[in-house]
Design a protein around this motif. Structure first.
Motif, mmCIF file in Angstrom:
data_model
loop_
_atom_site.group_PDB
_atom_site.id
_atom_site.type_symbol
_atom_site.label_atom_id
_atom_site.label_comp_id
_atom_site.label_asym_id
_atom_site.label_seq_id
_atom_site.Cartn_x
_atom_site.Cartn_y
_atom_site.Cartn_z
ATOM 1 N N VAL A 245 0.824 -1.201 0.000
ATOM 2 C CA VAL A 245 0.000 0.000 0.000
ATOM 3 C C VAL A 245 0.861 1.255 0.000
ATOM 4 O O VAL A 245 0.561 2.245 -0.677
ATOM 5 N N TRP A 246 1.987 1.203 0.753
ATOM 6 C CA TRP A 246 2.850 2.380 0.812
ATOM 7 C C TRP A 246 3.457 2.688 -0.569
ATOM 8 O O TRP A 246 3.648 3.851 -0.925
ATOM 9 N N ALA A 247 3.740 1.634 -1.350
ATOM 10 C CA ALA A 247 4.307 1.843 -2.687
ATOM 11 C C ALA A 247 3.270 2.472 -3.616
ATOM 12 O O ALA A 247 3.576 3.397 -4.377
ATOM 13 N N GLU A 248 2.029 1.959 -3.563
ATOM 14 C CA GLU A 248 0.958 2.553 -4.370
ATOM 15 C C GLU A 248 0.749 4.020 -4.003
ATOM 16 O O GLU A 248 0.603 4.885 -4.873
ATOM 17 N N THR A 249 0.728 4.297 -2.702
ATOM 18 C CA THR A 249 0.514 5.667 -2.237
ATOM 19 C C THR A 249 1.646 6.582 -2.670
ATOM 20 O O THR A 249 1.420 7.719 -3.123
ATOM 21 N N LEU A 250 2.878 6.085 -2.552
ATOM 22 C CA LEU A 250 4.038 6.892 -2.939
ATOM 23 C C LEU A 250 4.020 7.204 -4.427
ATOM 24 O O LEU A 250 4.227 8.358 -4.830
ATOM 25 N N LEU A 251 3.742 6.203 -5.269
ATOM 26 C CA LEU A 251 3.722 6.415 -6.712
ATOM 27 C C LEU A 251 2.632 7.410 -7.113
ATOM 28 O O LEU A 251 2.863 8.303 -7.929
ATOM 29 N N ALA A 252 1.448 7.257 -6.528
ATOM 30 C CA ALA A 252 0.350 8.169 -6.857
ATOM 31 C C ALA A 252 0.659 9.586 -6.395
ATOM 32 O O ALA A 252 0.392 10.559 -7.112
ATOM 33 N N THR A 253 1.255 9.713 -5.207
ATOM 34 C CA THR A 253 1.582 11.037 -4.672
ATOM 35 C C THR A 253 2.636 11.743 -5.510
ATOM 36 O O THR A 253 2.495 12.926 -5.848
ATOM 37 N N VAL A 254 3.689 11.018 -5.871
ATOM 38 C CA VAL A 254 4.762 11.615 -6.665
ATOM 39 C C VAL A 254 4.234 12.016 -8.052
ATOM 40 O O VAL A 254 4.545 13.105 -8.560
ATOM 41 N N THR A 255 3.444 11.149 -8.663
ATOM 42 C CA THR A 255 2.892 11.461 -9.990
ATOM 43 C C THR A 255 2.009 12.701 -9.944
ATOM 44 O O THR A 255 2.115 13.591 -10.794
ATOM 45 N N CYS A 256 1.149 12.777 -8.940
ATOM 46 C CA CYS A 256 0.272 13.950 -8.804
ATOM 47 C C CYS A 256 1.088 15.214 -8.522
ATOM 48 O O CYS A 256 0.754 16.295 -9.028
ATOM 49 N N ALA A 257 2.143 15.076 -7.734
ATOM 50 C CA ALA A 257 2.997 16.237 -7.455
ATOM 51 C C ALA A 257 3.665 16.747 -8.725
ATOM 52 O O ALA A 257 3.761 17.965 -8.946
ATOM 53 N N ILE A 258 4.114 15.830 -9.574
ATOM 54 C CA ILE A 258 4.730 16.230 -10.849
ATOM 55 C C ILE A 258 3.711 16.930 -11.733
ATOM 56 O O ILE A 258 4.003 17.960 -12.355
ATOM 57 N N ILE A 259 2.493 16.390 -11.803
ATOM 58 C CA ILE A 259 1.445 16.987 -12.642
ATOM 59 C C ILE A 259 1.100 18.387 -12.156
ATOM 60 O O ILE A 259 1.067 19.352 -12.944
ATOM 61 N N LEU A 260 0.846 18.528 -10.858
ATOM 62 C CA LEU A 260 0.473 19.841 -10.320
ATOM 63 C C LEU A 260 1.642 20.822 -10.390
ATOM 64 O O LEU A 260 1.436 22.021 -10.594
ATOM 65 N N GLY A 261 2.868 20.303 -10.250
ATOM 66 C CA GLY A 261 4.037 21.171 -10.394
ATOM 67 C C GLY A 261 4.169 21.698 -11.813
ATOM 68 O O GLY A 261 4.504 22.873 -12.028
ATOM 69 N N ALA A 262 3.872 20.836 -12.796
ATOM 70 C CA ALA A 262 3.917 21.277 -14.194
ATOM 71 C C ALA A 262 2.844 22.325 -14.474
ATOM 72 O O ALA A 262 3.083 23.296 -15.206
ATOM 73 N N VAL A 263 1.663 22.148 -13.882
ATOM 74 C CA VAL A 263 0.590 23.133 -14.053
ATOM 75 C C VAL A 263 0.989 24.466 -13.423
ATOM 76 O O VAL A 263 0.790 25.543 -14.020
ATOM 77 N N TRP A 264 1.557 24.414 -12.228
ATOM 78 C CA TRP A 264 2.006 25.647 -11.554
ATOM 79 C C TRP A 264 3.056 26.364 -12.395
ATOM 80 O O TRP A 264 3.031 27.593 -12.522
ATOM 81 N N LEU A 265 3.957 25.591 -12.989
ATOM 82 C CA LEU A 265 5.003 26.178 -13.825
ATOM 83 C C LEU A 265 4.395 26.850 -15.056
ATOM 84 O O LEU A 265 4.783 27.973 -15.420
ATOM 85 N N ALA A 266 3.433 26.179 -15.701
ATOM 86 C CA ALA A 266 2.779 26.760 -16.884
ATOM 87 C C ALA A 266 2.020 28.030 -16.522
ATOM 88 O O ALA A 266 1.983 28.985 -17.302
ATOM 89 N N ASN A 267 1.445 28.056 -15.323
ATOM 90 C CA ASN A 267 0.697 29.233 -14.893
ATOM 91 C C ASN A 267 1.599 30.353 -14.365
ATOM 92 O O ASN A 267 1.114 31.457 -14.094
ATOM 93 N N SER A 268 2.881 30.074 -14.240
ATOM 94 C CA SER A 268 3.822 31.101 -13.777
ATOM 95 C C SER A 268 4.386 31.928 -14.922
ATOM 96 O O SER A 268 5.098 32.902 -14.690
ATOM 97 N N TYR A 269 4.086 31.526 -16.149
ATOM 98 C CA TYR A 269 4.599 32.251 -17.316
ATOM 99 C C TYR A 269 3.514 33.189 -17.830
ATOM 100 O O TYR A 269 2.497 32.750 -18.373
ATOM 101 N N PRO A 270 3.682 34.495 -17.688
ATOM 102 C CA PRO A 270 2.629 35.443 -18.082
ATOM 103 C C PRO A 270 2.691 35.808 -19.561
ATOM 104 O O PRO A 270 3.698 35.601 -20.229
ATOM 105 N N TRP A 271 1.590 36.360 -20.045
ATOM 106 C CA TRP A 271 1.581 36.919 -21.394
ATOM 107 C C TRP A 271 2.557 38.086 -21.490
ATOM 108 O O TRP A 271 2.796 38.787 -20.501
ATOM 109 N N PRO A 272 3.124 38.316 -22.674
ATOM 110 C CA PRO A 272 3.972 39.512 -22.869
ATOM 111 C C PRO A 272 3.172 40.789 -22.606
ATOM 112 O O PRO A 272 1.956 40.832 -22.803
#
Length: 450
Positions: A245-272
């Motif tokens: 269970v800990w492995a499933e939880t870790l994999l899901a948590t890390v994957t979600c963190a990467i996804i949300l981190g990528a979204v945060w990064l995309a939202n940090s780039y403003p229009w010119p």
């Protein structure tokens, strides 16, 4: 009696340490090659960031806007990677079947030129559609998809049924389709393209904004959690070994963190600033003293690449066609004796490659807002290198779509970083060639160990 020094405690400690790592990898079922590639990608990113910072004379920890690890550069990197990643996902199937496709860059060029010609000349002058008609981009894309399918079927037929080696057929295609791209408009650039078609190239208008990006990220995380839960249920149902269970939880948590981190990064780039001011004036929005921040969000070409990656992963892992492809690559004679129509499967793989070249051509030409004779030049090298770096063996029988797309990101990171550092184009080609040779060498070593 001779005095001896026992090395048993040290060996035991070393064995215990290795045992912990091995147990972790076994519990999480992580691919060591994939982890190695991710580690190499992170090292490249950090190295390029440090070098670019030192070159500018700034502190790497300040993350100056002119250095590598900035929202602006990483957002552009994701858009630049999209076209190569899409074609690399198809190249996996080609190489898995022990074939090669050297013509994808030239096919991308001729298809992009035909789609551009259809938008600017054919559909407007000969069919009679007015500029801005919502059907222009749809019809142009359908024309491109039909042409890509025909090119793939033509080359696949020669390879599968006439038994001409794929290397020769696609090498000829590299020359033929590049020449055909020139003949479509006698070498003239076709521009500007349809406004809706341009959205596939990214940019402020070709992005989905902050709110929709967060919505996509949350939906993706929910999908990841559901996949882990459903996978566990299916394993239990068929009495397969279960991950802790800990492995499933870790994999899901890390994957979600990467996804949300990528979204945060995309939202940090403003229009010119200029585009923001024009947008505010057109919509009667008062610009505050510090400026108006409007986030790009996730670019449409990135969403297209992710969608293609998910579809191709499903095809390779969850369909009979995908299993046949890997069976043919593993042992063509045995697959033929088992009743698999190897010729038709081969032809279909090249047809898929033609369709993916069309999608890549649409993204590349839309991003440039033009169709040029040089579109897709040398992309075949980047695509093949991405697939091989991602773990696709040139000996056939093994490879993953995710690995190929990560390989595309790695190759594009190198190229983007070299452009940022002002490296000359010939040296960039040398680096790409060297990386490809090293990747094949590492694959050879890995296969010998296995």
């Amino acid at each position: 009696m001779t005095d001896t020094t026992s090395t048993q405690p040290a060996d035991t400690a070393r064995a215990s340490e290795l045992g912990t790592v091995a147990r972790f990898l076994k519990a999480t079922e992580l691919d060591t090659r994939m982890l190695g590639m991710i580690g190499a990608l992170l090292l490249i990113w950090v190295g390029l960031h440090v070098i670019s910072s030192l070159r500018l004379g700034v502190n790497p920890l300040d993350f100056d806007s002119r250095t590598f690890l900035t929202p602006r550069n990483l957002w552009n990197l994701s858009v630049q990677t999209s076209a190569v990643a899409i074609m690399a996902s198809g190249m996996v199937l080609v190489i898995v079947m022990r074939n090669i496709d050297l013509s994808v860059g030239s096919a991308e060029g001729v298809i992009g030129m035909v789609m551009g010609f259809a938008q600017v000349h054919f559909l407007v002058r000969f069919v009679g559609l007015e500029l801005g008609n919502p059907w222009i981009w749809v019809l142009a894309l359908l024309i491109g998809l039909a042409l890509g399918l025909i090119i793939g079927a033509f080359q696949g037929f020669i390879i599968a049924y006439l038994e001409v080696p794929a290397f020769i057929v696609t090498l000829g295609g590299l020359l033929v389709w590049r020449g055909a791209a020139w003949w479509v408009t006698s070498g003239q650039t076709v521009a500007p393209l349809d406004a809706t078609f341009q959205l596939m190239g990214g940019g402020p208008a070709g992005s989905i904004g902050a709110k929709w990006s967060w919505a996509v990220g949350i939906v993706a995380c929910l999908a990841v959690i559901f996949m882990h839960f459903n996978g566990r249920v299916q394993r239990k149902r068929f009495r397969f070994p279960l991950r802790p269970v800990w492995a499933e939880t870790l994999l899901a948590t890390v994957t979600c963190a990467i996804i949300l981190g990528a979204v945060w990064l995309a939202n940090s780039y403003p229009w010119p600033v200029g585009i923001v001011n024009r947008y505010a004036a057109a919509n009667n929005i008062t610009v505050p003293e510090g400026g108006l921040f409007i986030a790009h969000g996730i670019a449409i070409p990135v969403l297209m690449a992710v969608a293609v990656g998910l579809i191709m992963t499903f095809v390779t892992k969850r369909t009979r066609f995908g299993r046949y492809v890997f069976a043919i690559g593993g042992n063509p004679e045995a697959a033929n004796l088992a009743g698999i129509n190897t010729r038709w499967i081969t032809m279909k793989v090249f047809m898929i490659m033609g369709v993916l070249a069309t999608i890549a051509a649409a993204i590349s030409s839309a991003r440039q807002n033009s169709s040029t004779n040089a579109l897709g030049t040398l992309d075949e090298l980047l695509v093949i290198a991405a697939a091989v770096i991602g773990g696709t063996s040139l000996a056939g029988g093994s490879g993953t779509v995710l690995g190929a797309m990560l390989g595309a990101l790695l190759m594009q990171s190198l190229q983007s970083g070299m452009v940022l550092l002002g490296v000359d184009s010939p040296l960039q080609s040398i680096v790409v060639g060297a990386v490809l040779v090293i990747a094949v060498w590492l694959d050879t070593l890995y296969r010998k160990r296995v």
